[in-house]
Motif scaffolding. Structure first.
Motif, PDB file in Angstrom:
ATOM      1  N   GLY A 193      39.598  38.568  36.237  1.00 12.56           N
ATOM      2  CA  GLY A 193      39.004  37.335  36.743  1.00 12.56           C
ATOM      3  C   GLY A 193      39.329  36.199  35.801  1.00 12.56           C
ATOM      4  O   GLY A 193      39.744  36.417  34.660  1.00 12.56           O
ATOM      5  N   VAL A 242      38.171  42.975  40.842  1.00 16.05           N
ATOM      6  CA  VAL A 242      38.437  41.536  40.708  1.00 16.05           C
ATOM      7  C   VAL A 242      37.110  40.790  40.820  1.00 16.05           C
ATOM      8  O   VAL A 242      36.369  40.955  41.792  1.00 16.05           O
ATOM      9  CB  VAL A 242      39.436  41.047  41.778  1.00 16.05           C
ATOM     10  N   ILE A 264      46.642  38.151  42.180  1.00 16.01           N
ATOM     11  CA  ILE A 264      45.255  37.831  41.853  1.00 16.01           C
ATOM     12  C   ILE A 264      44.925  36.388  42.225  1.00 16.01           C
ATOM     13  O   ILE A 264      43.880  36.098  42.804  1.00 16.01           O
ATOM     14  CB  ILE A 264      44.981  38.079  40.358  1.00 16.01           C
TER      15      ILE A 264
END
Length: 297
Positions: A38, A203, A291
């Motif tokens: 993250g 995530v 991501i």
């Protein structure tokens, strides 16, 4: 059937009036490397601190089936950790730190030397820690996390301050311990390194779990590109954009491939316009792009 070594269920954390974690739930299976991913401020370090009972939180944490909390954390005897900065005493040597940490005193000397060799600390391990560089302190912190061969190890940005060779050595060491059955929960902003290590991914965005997946699944859903060098990149770009191609970079041309927009179609369009193609390379999006796309979506 895989055995769950860590269960985090409905974890919430508030600092003052601000809620940092929102019902965070996930599991880690024994003998797996799990990446916690993250942006800065997403809540990764707070989750790790909550698991390690370094802060109070609401929710349930189980380690190897045993409930762990801020007031009752015997289960943490099975856990090694490096979170934020290693806790180092400036006037003790690296070897002294490791002696303090070893639980099995009957085998203390041998185990301390073993971890010193594994992390290549011999050159400075008998110097006082106040003389250590950032990278030396980091390696000592990792050694302290691993010295008791824990069932679960939690590593928060372990590559911080490490040079490329030390990063490679650490990667190989983590994989070696994993192959012996250790579970690793790891966060790193160096996503290229995480891509080489993590098998499972959690995530986090703004204190919430937005995706639980495997590295293989995430990368399989990646965008695919073709990278072109032509004798007229500007004209090639204009032609391809007119007919609906997405161009993600211009020098050289990096073109997003889809079921309709194929390499064959690119070649056909450019050759008809007498644009010479000097070089063609296929490329897949990496973990970082995956991501960023996931968080944006």
């Amino acid at each position: 059937m895989e055995e769950t070594i860590l269960t985090v269920k409905n974890l919430n954390k508030t600092f003052g009036k601000k809620q940092i974690l929102h019902d965070v739930s996930f599991e880690c299976q024994r003998g797996r490397i799990v990446g916690l991913i993250g942006a800065n401020g997403a809540g990764k370090t707070t989750i790790m601190k909550a698991i390690l009972s370094l802060i109070k939180s609401d929710g349930q944490i189980k380690i190897a089936g045993q409930t762990s909390s801020f007031n009752s954390h015997q289960a943490l005897q099975k856990v090694g950790a490096l979170v934020e900065y290693p806790g180092i005493y400036p006037y003790l040597s690296g070897r002294d730190h490791l002696r303090l940490f070893v639980a099995d005193t009957s085998n203390q000397k041998e185990r301390v030397q073993e971890i010193i060799d594994e992390l290549k600390l011999n050159e400075y391990v008998d110097q006082k820690a106040k003389l250590y560089s950032l990278g030396m302190k980091q390696k000592l912190g990792i050694a302290m996390a691993l010295v008791n061969q824990p069932e679960l190890v939690i590593l928060d940005e372990p590559m911080n301050g490490l040079d490329p060779q030390a990063t490679k050595d650490l990667r190989e060491l983590i994989l070696n311990y994993k192959n012996q059955g250790m579970t690793v929960l790891i966060s790193s902003h160096i996503l290229g390194e995480l891509q080489k290590l993590a098998e499972d991914l959690i995530v986090i965005d703004h204190g919430r779990v937005i995706k639980k997946t495997t590295m293989t699944q995430l990368l399989a859903n990646n965008q695919h590109f073709v990278v072109l060098k032509t004798n007229d990149n500007q004209k090639a770009r204009e032609l391809l954009e007119i007919v609906g191609f997405e161009i993600s970079a211009t020098s050289p041309l990096r073109i997003v491939l889809t079921e309709e927009n194929t390499v064959e179609r690119i070649m056909s369009i450019l050759m008809k316009q007498q644009i010479t193609i000097n070089d063609v390379q296929h490329e897949d999006a990496d973990l970082e792009e995956s991501i960023l796309k996931l968080i944006a979506d």
